[in-house]
Design a protein around this motif. Structure first.
Motif, PDB file in Angstrom:
ATOM      1  N   SER A 109       0.829  -1.209   0.000  1.00 53.80           N
ATOM      2  CA  SER A 109       0.000   0.000   0.000  1.00 53.80           C
ATOM      3  C   SER A 109       0.860   1.255   0.000  1.00 53.80           C
ATOM      4  CB  SER A 109      -0.902   0.018   1.239  1.00 53.80           C
ATOM      5  OG  SER A 109      -1.522   1.287   1.374  1.00 53.80           O
ATOM      6  N   VAL A 110       0.354   2.290  -0.629  1.00 50.18           N
ATOM      7  CA  VAL A 110       1.009   3.605  -0.583  1.00 50.18           C
ATOM      8  C   VAL A 110       1.141   4.069   0.872  1.00 50.18           C
ATOM      9  CG1 VAL A 110      -1.155   4.927  -0.843  1.00 50.18           C
ATOM     10  CG2 VAL A 110       1.011   5.922  -1.615  1.00 50.18           C
ATOM     11  N   TYR A 111       0.274   3.582   1.739  1.00 49.89           N
ATOM     12  CA  TYR A 111       0.322   3.982   3.150  1.00 49.89           C
ATOM     13  C   TYR A 111       1.658   3.615   3.784  1.00 49.89           C
ATOM     14  CZ  TYR A 111      -0.873   4.438   8.075  1.00 49.89           C
ATOM     15  OH  TYR A 111      -0.875   4.808   9.406  1.00 49.89           O
ATOM     16  N   VAL A 112       2.223   2.460   3.400  1.00 48.18           N
ATOM     17  CA  VAL A 112       3.518   2.069   3.970  1.00 48.18           C
ATOM     18  C   VAL A 112       4.693   2.494   3.098  1.00 48.18           C
ATOM     19  CG1 VAL A 112       2.628   0.184   5.374  1.00 48.18           C
ATOM     20  CG2 VAL A 112       3.325  -0.295   3.032  1.00 48.18           C
ATOM     21  N   LEU A 113       4.478   2.616   1.794  1.00 48.34           N
ATOM     22  CA  LEU A 113       5.587   2.988   0.905  1.00 48.34           C
ATOM     23  C   LEU A 113       5.878   4.488   0.928  1.00 48.34           C
ATOM     24  CD1 LEU A 113       4.877   0.802  -2.253  1.00 48.34           C
ATOM     25  CD2 LEU A 113       6.473   0.351  -0.388  1.00 48.34           C
ATOM     26  N   HIS A 114       4.853   5.285   1.090  1.00 46.68           N
ATOM     27  CA  HIS A 114       5.006   6.755   1.049  1.00 46.68           C
ATOM     28  C   HIS A 114       4.258   7.381   2.227  1.00 46.68           C
ATOM     29  CE1 HIS A 114       6.780   6.473  -2.941  1.00 46.68           C
ATOM     30  NE2 HIS A 114       5.743   5.801  -3.376  1.00 46.68           N
ATOM     31  N   ARG A 115       4.650   6.961   3.415  1.00 47.64           N
ATOM     32  CA  ARG A 115       3.923   7.392   4.619  1.00 47.64           C
ATOM     33  C   ARG A 115       3.872   8.916   4.732  1.00 47.64           C
ATOM     34  NH1 ARG A 115       0.947   8.579   7.485  1.00 47.64           N
ATOM     35  NH2 ARG A 115       0.381   8.012   9.599  1.00 47.64           N
ATOM     36  N   ASP A 116       4.897   9.608   4.216  1.00 51.47           N
ATOM     37  CA  ASP A 116       4.952  11.072   4.347  1.00 51.47           C
ATOM     38  C   ASP A 116       3.979  11.783   3.411  1.00 51.47           C
ATOM     39  OD1 ASP A 116       6.645   9.943   2.383  1.00 51.47           O
ATOM     40  OD2 ASP A 116       7.685  11.854   2.127  1.00 51.47           O
ATOM     41  N   TRP A 117       3.333  11.047   2.511  1.00 54.09           N
ATOM     42  CA  TRP A 117       2.311  11.652   1.643  1.00 54.09           C
ATOM     43  C   TRP A 117       0.917  11.618   2.286  1.00 54.09           C
ATOM     44  CZ3 TRP A 117       3.190   8.699  -3.633  1.00 54.09           C
ATOM     45  CH2 TRP A 117       4.489   8.965  -4.107  1.00 54.09           C
ATOM     46  N   ILE A 118       0.775  10.855   3.366  1.00 54.61           N
ATOM     47  CA  ILE A 118      -0.562  10.538   3.898  1.00 54.61           C
ATOM     48  C   ILE A 118      -1.011  11.575   4.916  1.00 54.61           C
ATOM     49  CG2 ILE A 118      -1.973   8.763   5.012  1.00 54.61           C
ATOM     50  CD1 ILE A 118      -0.785   7.781   2.387  1.00 54.61           C
ATOM     51  N   ARG A 119      -2.266  11.998   4.784  1.00 52.62           N
ATOM     52  CA  ARG A 119      -2.899  12.908   5.748  1.00 52.62           C
ATOM     53  C   ARG A 119      -4.267  12.323   6.127  1.00 52.62           C
ATOM     54  NH1 ARG A 119       1.561  14.236   5.123  1.00 52.62           N
ATOM     55  NH2 ARG A 119       2.410  16.129   4.171  1.00 52.62           N
ATOM     56  N   THR A 120      -4.895  12.960   7.101  1.00 51.87           N
ATOM     57  CA  THR A 120      -6.280  12.629   7.455  1.00 51.87           C
ATOM     58  C   THR A 120      -7.165  13.805   7.035  1.00 51.87           C
ATOM     59  OG1 THR A 120      -5.541  11.336   9.345  1.00 51.87           O
ATOM     60  CG2 THR A 120      -7.851  12.003   9.327  1.00 51.87           C
ATOM     61  N   ALA A 121      -8.282  13.520   6.401  1.00 52.19           N
ATOM     62  CA  ALA A 121      -9.265  14.555   6.044  1.00 52.19           C
ATOM     63  C   ALA A 121     -10.613  13.885   5.867  1.00 52.19           C
ATOM     64  CB  ALA A 121      -8.869  15.269   4.744  1.00 52.19           C
ATOM     65  N   GLY A 122     -11.660  14.545   6.355  1.00 49.25           N
ATOM     66  CA  GLY A 122     -12.987  13.948   6.256  1.00 49.25           C
ATOM     67  C   GLY A 122     -13.059  12.585   6.920  1.00 49.25           C
ATOM     68  N   ASP A 123     -12.269  12.409   7.995  1.00 46.31           N
ATOM     69  CA  ASP A 123     -12.206  11.134   8.723  1.00 46.31           C
ATOM     70  C   ASP A 123     -11.781   9.968   7.836  1.00 46.31           C
ATOM     71  OD1 ASP A 123     -13.022  12.219  11.249  1.00 46.31           O
ATOM     72  OD2 ASP A 123     -15.039  12.404  10.396  1.00 46.31           O
ATOM     73  N   ARG A 124     -10.959  10.276   6.837  1.00 53.24           N
ATOM     74  CA  ARG A 124     -10.408   9.249   5.965  1.00 53.24           C
ATOM     75  C   ARG A 124      -8.909   9.483   5.831  1.00 53.24           C
ATOM     76  NH1 ARG A 124     -15.241  11.063   3.260  1.00 53.24           N
ATOM     77  NH2 ARG A 124     -16.699   9.341   2.894  1.00 53.24           N
ATOM     78  N   LEU A 125      -8.176   8.442   5.427  1.00 51.59           N
ATOM     79  CA  LEU A 125      -6.777   8.627   5.045  1.00 51.59           C
ATOM     80  C   LEU A 125      -6.754   9.052   3.582  1.00 51.59           C
ATOM     81  CD1 LEU A 125      -5.169   5.450   6.668  1.00 51.59           C
ATOM     82  CD2 LEU A 125      -5.101   7.806   7.536  1.00 51.59           C
ATOM     83  N   VAL A 126      -6.000  10.111   3.291  1.00 49.30           N
ATOM     84  CA  VAL A 126      -5.919  10.632   1.927  1.00 49.30           C
ATOM     85  C   VAL A 126      -4.469  10.985   1.606  1.00 49.30           C
ATOM     86  CG1 VAL A 126      -8.269  11.596   1.987  1.00 49.30           C
ATOM     87  CG2 VAL A 126      -6.317  13.044   2.647  1.00 49.30           C
ATOM     88  N   LEU A 127      -4.190  11.123   0.313  1.00 46.60           N
ATOM     89  CA  LEU A 127      -2.905  11.678  -0.111  1.00 46.60           C
ATOM     90  C   LEU A 127      -2.990  13.195  -0.050  1.00 46.60           C
ATOM     91  CD1 LEU A 127      -2.163   9.543  -3.302  1.00 46.60           C
ATOM     92  CD2 LEU A 127      -1.213   9.236  -1.018  1.00 46.60           C
ATOM     93  N   ASP A 128      -1.885  13.840   0.249  1.00 43.34           N
ATOM     94  CA  ASP A 128      -1.819  15.298   0.262  1.00 43.34           C
ATOM     95  C   ASP A 128      -1.651  15.782  -1.183  1.00 43.34           C
ATOM     96  OD1 ASP A 128      -1.093  17.985   0.461  1.00 43.34           O
ATOM     97  OD2 ASP A 128       0.096  17.680   2.278  1.00 43.34           O
TER      98      ASP A 128
END
Length: 450
Positions: free
Chosen positions: A198-217
């Motif tokens: 998942s991009v969540y583990v490969l690019h953790r620094d791209w991930i934010r929270t918005a609308g109570d979801r995990l999203v890319l910045d």
């Protein structure tokens, strides 16, 4: 695509499973460690370099008949696959059930006269095709990264094309997950041993929270490159007729805003406001994807389905005579500009209100959009609110009058008679199967069916 939960202030709020080889694990771990450093890791797939914009084909050449479309959502298994299929014990039984469900739906759509399916292939940070960039969707098996035993996008394309229907691959560009529960985070972390992870583990620094979801910045250029490479993968490897992004660009809620202050400090120099910088980021993604699709396969349509209101007249003299939350100000998407610049082959605004809804009248918005596309070759398909048909509403009683048929008829009459409108898309497929819509479905069959 979403039910607009933000548009009118007075509206109610709506709602490879095989482990990688040892070297793959080491690469994934190296990428994970790299994502903690100051230099973001490179995308797994490098997108194509920018190319010169090519002119759009004239409106009449690609679409001689009007689009009669439907959105088929896979996020949370809203339309497909059947929830029951994920719980069966036998993989063969699951595959059979999922395939039969899809062919039954296509047969039904064909009988209703639907000629285009907007199929959600990327509901979040997972894929409904055999991707080298995204892990398999848990919508298919219940587990992220587990090989479903067949390729749903290929199956959909084969079966739809066999029936003379077109398929547009519908992507939610930035969403990584539909919630932030600890169990969701744990499942994303477990993909580290998979290829692809998942991009969540490969690019953790791209991930934010918005609308109570995990999203890319959306402000991170490498994240936009990564999204572009995903679209490129599908367009290169599959005979899709089109590509569509839904309205989730910056998708915040008042209680769960996107914290991109560090990204703004890093990339926002030269912008007078964060809002202008955010709109620039969305613009960059659209330009990049538009160029990439046109270079790879000029015959594939690229479109966006934004919220129905671009801007209100009270905020902008070019806006519509409406009083609703606007894509320009809420999602930081200057959708009108994309049409003016010829970046889109089509635009499909979500006009989910009846003629009588003063804050956002259907006819006012349909005419406004028809005027926007008039000077160029961008086609206009109108998204209409099948999900509201037959549902009681204090503010919009028309949806229950006569089973919703009179309102539906007025909207289709306008779409088919107003120059500049090239089609209609229904939101969404499973509402065709609900008891409250059956009068409207019979009407659609009599009007569009074969």
């Amino acid at each position: 695509m979403k039910v607009p939960e933000f548009i009118i202030a007075s509206s109610p709020v709506l709602p490879f499973a095989t482990p990688a080889k040892k070297s793959g694990v080491l690469i994934a771990m190296a990428l994970l460690l790299a994502s903690c450093s100051s230099t973001p890791p490179k995308s797994l797939v490098t997108p194509l370099p920018p190319v010169a914009k090519q002119p759009l084909a004239p409106k009449g050449e690609q679409n001689k008949e009007p689009v009669r479309g439907v959105w088929l959502a896979t996020v949370s298994r809203l339309d497909w696959p059947p929830v029951s299929s994920v719980n069966v014990s036998s993989p063969a039984q699951r595959i059979s059930q999922q395939k039969k469900s899809l062919t039954d739906k296509l047969d039904n759509l064909k009988s209703l006269g639907i000629n285009t399916v907007f199929f959600q292939v990327k509901p979040d940070g997972t894929a409904l095709w055999q991707s080298k960039i995204l892990p398999w969707s848990d919508m298919l098996t219940g587990t992220i990264g587990e090989d479903p035993g067949y390729d749903p996008l290929k199956f959909m394309l084969d079966e739809a094309h066999k029936r003379g229907m077109k398929v547009h691959a519908w992507f939610n560009p930035y969403r990584v997950s539909v919630n932030t529960k600890p169990s969701t985070i744990a499942e994303l972390n477990r993909t580290l041993s998979l290829s692809p992870a998942s991009v969540y583990v490969l690019h953790r620094d791209w991930i934010r929270t918005a609308g109570d979801r995990l999203v890319l910045d959306p402000g991170i250029p490498e994240a936009r490159d990564w999204i572009t490479s995903i679209v490129a993968e599908v367009v290169t490897r599959y005979p899709v007729d089109g590509v569509q992004f839904d309205d989730y660009f910056y998708a915040e809620t008042p209680g769960s805003a996107l914290d991109d202050s560090m990204t703004f400090r890093k990339y926002g120099q030269g912008f007078s406001s964060k809002a202008d910088w955010r709109r620039h980021n969305t613009q960059m993604l659209i330009e990049q994807v538009s160029r990439t699709v046109r270079q790879l396969k000029p015959g594939v349509e690229f479109g966006v389905s934004p919220a129905g209101v671009w801007r209100n007249l009270s905020f902008d003299p070019a806006g519509s005579d409406t009083r609703g939350a606007a894509a320009y100000d809420e999602a930081y998407a200057d959708t009108r500009l994309w049409v003016k610049q010829g970046l889109l082959d089509y635009i499909a605004p979500q006009l989910y209100w009846p003629f009588s809804r003063k804050a956002a009248r259907y006819d006012v918005l349909a005419k406004w959009w028809a005027n926007v596309v008039k000077p160029n070759n961008t086609r206009l398909y109108i998204g209409i609110a099948l999900y509201k048909v037959g549902e009681p509403s204090k503010n919009e009683p028309e949806w229950t009058t006569g089973g919703g048929v009179p309102e539906l008829k007025k909207q289709l009459d306008m779409n088919e008679s107003l120059p500049g409108i090239s089609g209609t898309i229904l939101f969404r497929e499973n509402y065709l199967n609900q008891p409250q819509t059956q009068e409207a479905v019979r009407y659609l069959k009599s009007r569009w069916g074969h």
